[in-house]
Enzyme design. Structure first.
Site, PDB file in Angstrom:
ATOM      1  CB  ALA A   8      -0.170  -4.441   2.145  1.00 28.96           C
ATOM      2  CB  CYS A   9       4.002  -1.241   4.792  1.00 28.94           C
ATOM      3  SG  CYS A   9       5.531  -2.181   4.598  1.00 28.94           S
ATOM      4  CB  THR A  10       5.165   2.112   0.970  1.00 29.12           C
ATOM      5  OG1 THR A  10       5.994   2.351   2.099  1.00 29.12           O
ATOM      6  CG2 THR A  10       3.930   2.969   1.045  1.00 29.12           C
ATOM      7  N   GLY A  12       6.656  -3.230   1.794  1.00 26.44           N
ATOM      8  CA  GLY A  12       6.299  -4.645   1.843  1.00 26.44           C
ATOM      9  C   GLY A  12       7.133  -5.456   2.802  1.00 26.44           C
ATOM     10  CB  THR A  16       3.990  -5.790   5.862  1.00 26.82           C
ATOM     11  OG1 THR A  16       3.837  -4.837   4.811  1.00 26.82           O
ATOM     12  CG2 THR A  16       3.087  -6.994   5.621  1.00 26.82           C
TER      13      THR A  16
END
Length: 103
Positions: A8-10, A12, A16
């Site tokens: 999960a990245c900032t 999304g 990710t």
């Protein structure tokens, strides 16, 4: 080694899915089994099952944000890293994790 992973990245989106692909390829090269759940702007995809979690030697959280469902990993070995580690050096990351859990 069996790995259960959440990416999960900032935003999304980008990191990710890039992290997911890089980890899948690195695990395959190393002969590891990896199941990867993504949590992004379109929600949760490929949700880890209880069986996947129970059978995993380690839980890898490749995350830049808070994720949902962390309570599922209680009692498991958990390694948390930023998604950039997975994008830049996925094979080295997995080898390092393997070395640490084997000790």
């Amino acid at each position: 080694m069996k790995i259960a992973c959440v990416c999960a990245c900032t935003s999304g989106i980008a990191h990710t899915y890039i992290a997911r692909e890089k980890l899948k390829n690195a695990a395959s090269e190393l002969g590891y089994t990896i199941n990867i759940e993504t949590q992004g702007t379109i929600g949760t995809e490929n949700k880890l099952t209880d069986q996947m979690i129970n059978e995993a030697d380690v839980i890898l959280l490749a995350v830049d944000i808070a994720i949902t469902g962390k309570e599922r990993f209680k009692g498991k070995k958990v390694v948390t890293v930023p998604t950039t580690y997975c994008v830049k050096s996925p094979k080295k990351l997995l080898e390092t994790i393997k070395d640490k859990i084997d000790k």
